[in-house]
Design an enzyme around this catalytic site. Structure first.
Site, PDB file in Angstrom:
ATOM      1  N   THR A   1      53.071  39.046  40.398  1.00  0.00           N
ATOM      2  CA  THR A   1      54.133  39.713  41.146  1.00  0.00           C
ATOM      3  C   THR A   1      55.206  38.725  41.569  1.00  0.00           C
ATOM      4  O   THR A   1      56.357  39.104  41.779  1.00  0.00           O
ATOM      5  CB  THR A   1      53.546  40.451  42.361  1.00  0.00           C
TER       6      THR A   1
ATOM      7  N   TYR B   1      40.745  36.129  39.554  1.00  0.00           N
ATOM      8  CA  TYR B   1      41.534  37.356  39.438  1.00  0.00           C
ATOM      9  C   TYR B   1      41.148  38.038  38.140  1.00  0.00           C
ATOM     10  O   TYR B   1      41.491  37.593  37.052  1.00  0.00           O
ATOM     11  CB  TYR B   1      43.015  36.994  39.465  1.00  0.00           C
TER      12      TYR B   1
ATOM     13  N   LYS C   1      39.538  38.738  43.214  1.00  0.00           N
ATOM     14  CA  LYS C   1      40.529  39.812  43.298  1.00  0.00           C
ATOM     15  C   LYS C   1      40.260  40.719  42.102  1.00  0.00           C
ATOM     16  O   LYS C   1      40.482  40.326  40.959  1.00  0.00           O
ATOM     17  CB  LYS C   1      41.947  39.251  43.248  1.00  0.00           C
TER      18      LYS C   1
ATOM     19  N   VAL D   1      44.342  42.446  48.186  1.00  0.00           N
ATOM     20  CA  VAL D   1      45.468  41.634  47.731  1.00  0.00           C
ATOM     21  C   VAL D   1      46.448  42.637  47.151  1.00  0.00           C
ATOM     22  O   VAL D   1      46.256  43.150  46.053  1.00  0.00           O
ATOM     23  CB  VAL D   1      45.052  40.579  46.690  1.00  0.00           C
TER      24      VAL D   1
END
Length: 290
Positions: free
Chosen positions: A42, A130, A158, A198
């Site tokens: 992001t 992640y 995550k 998150v």
């Protein structure tokens, strides 16, 4: 409550470090984030240089590092490069690192294991893995996560693969702390034992999400559900139309925050997308800027 923070760029494409600091302070002080992920997807990390990543990290640390956990995204699909980024993040003062699954080259599970282990070995920082097969092309299988949990510094995941049952099995088999990496499933993740989120919508709804977590943990599940349902429009508006970074920046501008532009190959939200997003924010009870 953590938000995967966007990176504000100036109109000429350079990083706006003053805007980075203002945004970090807004996310922590007004949106009640306990931590921030910098230079994640992001944050448009594929388009920022290593030097920019370090300067962004230092800017955020200077702004909020005394009152929030600052996690540096250092994952790539090149183990040596990830190690270099992790060491640079440690030197800059990061509190932890985020390691995304190597993308595009689709390594086998043994390759994932060796990659994550090597990067975790390279610094003294705690690491969050992640797991996002929709972008990386390959999941971290439960057996691999269980093996990786043996590393003292691999402490969290995550999760963005939407398999709550399998992840629950990993949770009961390890000490790994799970975070929802998919805003569409935040409340369900809490119900199976996740520690928090998150988030991308945390740019504009972080305070609501923090309240949701607190309510759920205090046993007020019905009130947590009310927040979950109220935020459905903004989740849809940011996460399903044009990609998280594009729509998160558009949402920030709608609430009166300086989010800057995006870098190619991303392009800004269209007028039609912005109009729909404005309606989503209003429907979710979020206050627009002047």
């Amino acid at each position: 409550m953590l938000t995967a923070m966007v990176t504000p760029f100036s109109a000429d494409g350079t990083v706006d470090y003053a805007a980075v600091q203002r945004l970090a302070a807004y996310l922590v002080d007004e949106q009640r984030n306990d931590g921030l992920i910098v230079s994640g997807t992001t944050g448009e990390s594929p388009t920022t240089t290593d030097e920019e990543k370090t300067r962004i990290l230092r800017a955020v640390l200077d702004a909020v590092g005394d009152r929030a956990t600052v996690v540096a995204g250092v994952g790539t699909n090149d183990t040596r490069h990830s190690i270099e980024l992790a060491r640079a993040a440690e030197r800059a003062g990061a509190h932890a690192v985020l390691l995304v699954t190597p993308y595009y080259n689709k390594p086998p599970q043994e390759g994932l294991y060796q990659h994550f282990w090597a990067v975790a070995e390279a610094t003294g920082l705690p690491a969050m893995l992640y797991d996002i097969p929709g972008r990386s092309g390959v999941p971290i299988q439960p057996e691999t996560l269980i093996r990786l949990s043996q590393h003292a510094r691999i402490v969290a995941v995550k999760d963005a693969k939407a398999d709550l049952f399998t992840s629950s099995q990993v949770m009961i088999s390890t000490d790994l702390v799970f975070y929802s990496g998919d805003d569409t499933l935040n409340l369900p993740w809490l119900s199976v034992g996740a520690a928090g989120f998150v988030s991308v919508i945390g740019h504009v709804a972080g305070a609501d999400l923090a309240t949701m977590i607190a309510l759920y943990r205090s046993g007020e599940v019905g009130r947590a559900l009310e927040i979950h349902q109220r935020l459905l429009p903004v989740v849809s508006g940011i996460m399903t139309r044009a990609g998280g970074a594009i729509m998160a920046k558009a949402a920030l501008r709608l609430v009166g925050q300086d989010a800057g532009s995006v870098r190619l190959p991303l392009v800004g939200a269209t007028p039609d997308q912005i109009a729909l997003l404005r309606a989503d924010l209003v429907a979710s009870g979020l206050k627009l800027g002047d």
